[in-house]
Design an enzyme around this catalytic site. Sequence first.
Site, short mmCIF file in Angstrom:
data_model
loop_
_atom_site.label_atom_id
_atom_site.label_comp_id
_atom_site.label_asym_id
_atom_site.label_seq_id
_atom_site.Cartn_x
_atom_site.Cartn_y
_atom_site.Cartn_z
N ASP A 1 18.50 47.30 18.34
CA ASP A 1 18.50 48.31 19.40
C ASP A 1 19.24 49.57 18.95
O ASP A 1 20.18 49.50 18.15
CB ASP A 1 19.16 47.72 20.66
CG ASP A 1 18.84 48.54 21.90
OD1 ASP A 1 17.80 49.23 21.91
OD2 ASP A 1 19.63 48.50 22.85
N ASN B 1 17.51 52.70 18.07
CA ASN B 1 16.73 53.64 17.24
C ASN B 1 16.59 55.01 17.90
O ASN B 1 16.72 56.04 17.26
CB ASN B 1 15.31 53.10 17.00
CG ASN B 1 15.30 51.85 16.16
OD1 ASN B 1 16.32 51.47 15.60
ND2 ASN B 1 14.15 51.19 16.08
N TRP C 1 19.83 56.96 17.95
CA TRP C 1 20.15 57.41 16.58
C TRP C 1 19.43 58.73 16.28
O TRP C 1 20.02 59.67 15.74
CB TRP C 1 19.71 56.33 15.59
CG TRP C 1 19.99 56.64 14.14
CD1 TRP C 1 21.12 56.31 13.44
CD2 TRP C 1 19.13 57.31 13.22
NE1 TRP C 1 21.01 56.75 12.14
CE2 TRP C 1 19.81 57.36 11.99
CE3 TRP C 1 17.86 57.89 13.31
CZ2 TRP C 1 19.25 57.95 10.84
CZ3 TRP C 1 17.31 58.48 12.19
CH2 TRP C 1 18.00 58.51 10.97
N HIS D 1 12.73 55.02 14.88
CA HIS D 1 11.95 53.80 14.59
C HIS D 1 11.58 53.73 13.11
O HIS D 1 11.64 52.68 12.49
CB HIS D 1 10.68 53.75 15.45
CG HIS D 1 10.96 53.68 16.92
ND1 HIS D 1 11.89 52.83 17.45
CD2 HIS D 1 10.45 54.37 17.98
CE1 HIS D 1 11.94 52.97 18.78
NE2 HIS D 1 11.07 53.92 19.11
N SER E 1 9.24 44.21 22.90
CA SER E 1 9.32 43.24 23.99
C SER E 1 8.13 43.37 24.94
O SER E 1 7.42 44.39 24.94
CB SER E 1 10.62 43.45 24.79
OG SER E 1 10.53 44.60 25.60
N GLU F 1 8.40 43.97 27.85
CA GLU F 1 8.75 45.07 28.76
C GLU F 1 8.57 46.45 28.11
O GLU F 1 8.51 47.46 28.81
CB GLU F 1 10.21 44.92 29.22
CG GLU F 1 10.43 43.81 30.24
CD GLU F 1 10.37 42.40 29.64
OE1 GLU F 1 10.75 42.23 28.46
OE2 GLU F 1 9.91 41.48 30.33
N ARG G 1 7.11 51.91 28.20
CA ARG G 1 7.56 53.18 27.61
C ARG G 1 6.41 54.19 27.61
O ARG G 1 5.24 53.82 27.74
CB ARG G 1 8.04 52.94 26.19
CG ARG G 1 9.30 52.10 26.18
CD ARG G 1 9.91 52.01 24.81
NE ARG G 1 11.14 51.24 24.88
CZ ARG G 1 12.10 51.26 23.96
NH1 ARG G 1 11.96 52.01 22.89
NH2 ARG G 1 13.19 50.54 24.13
N LEU H 1 13.38 32.67 2.62
CA LEU H 1 13.57 32.95 4.05
C LEU H 1 12.25 32.93 4.83
O LEU H 1 11.21 33.31 4.30
CB LEU H 1 14.17 34.36 4.13
CG LEU H 1 14.36 34.99 5.50
CD1 LEU H 1 15.57 34.37 6.19
CD2 LEU H 1 14.56 36.49 5.37
N SER I 1 18.11 40.99 27.09
CA SER I 1 16.80 41.63 27.27
C SER I 1 15.63 40.69 26.99
O SER I 1 14.67 41.05 26.31
CB SER I 1 16.70 42.89 26.40
OG SER I 1 17.72 43.81 26.72
#
Length: 228
Positions: free
Chosen positions: A12, A14, A17, A29, A57, A59, A63, A123, A184
């Site tokens: 969170d 971006n 910034w 982003h 997300s 949600e 945007r 990973l 969130s």
Amino acid sequence: MNKLKHLAIIMDGNGRWAKERKMKRTEGHKEGVNVVRDITKWCAKNNISFLSLYAFSTENWSRPKIEVDFLMKLLEKYLIKEASTYMDNNIKFRVIGDMNGFSNKLRDLILSLEEKTSKNTSLTQILALNYGSKDEIARAVLKTKIPDNITKNEVLNLIQANLDTANIPDVDLLIRTGGEKRLSNFLLLQSAYAELYFCDTLFPDFKSDELEKIIDDFKKRNRRFGNI
Ligand code: IPE
Ligand code: IPE
Ligand code: MG
């Protein structure tokens, strides 16, 4: 010393910034992508098995369209351009979230990178896209056939097997950058006993040396899981 198998990060900050630099939110982003690459490589080198990154997300569709469109385009470019990063570093790519929310093109790119990296063994990087815990649980319950007379533990196991995170161990450490102290809608069930860490650093400024310090702190914490 606690072992860190599954690290989760809510990426969170971006937009803030970029705003601090009088740039468009979208520049934040773009910068965030570089941090994703660095952190992912660092986790692969440092023997972490699973890294879950909250990227979009359920949600976030609310945007402005211009930002959502930008993020979808950025994701497309990322999936094409970063394929070599996964292959060069033996990293497996996996997505959680509802893929029905995406264009056919994006879905194909996701599936093909999952397929291409499926035999990699260091990973596993899990990108949460169109992900929300509530949505994930609802989808899992819809998929689950629940027989009569089963125990609470059995029903929980059945539901867990139908979550997007099936076969992925629970989160050990959950970090949120950007200063907000909330989850969130991210991995709520899987973080039931996660250690939480909130830092003020905006995600584009989040570097592996800060991550390393947080992990050192995590290793020394006393995880009791209800015991004494
Ligand atoms: C997180 O940064 C990235 C996404 C949610 C896609 P934000 O875009 O939420 O940045 P802030 O929180 O507005 O600064
Ligand atoms: C959480 O960040 C979602 C992601 C990082 C993808 P948000 O910026 O969307 O969260 P809220 O709205 O501040 O809770
Ligand atoms: Mg935010």
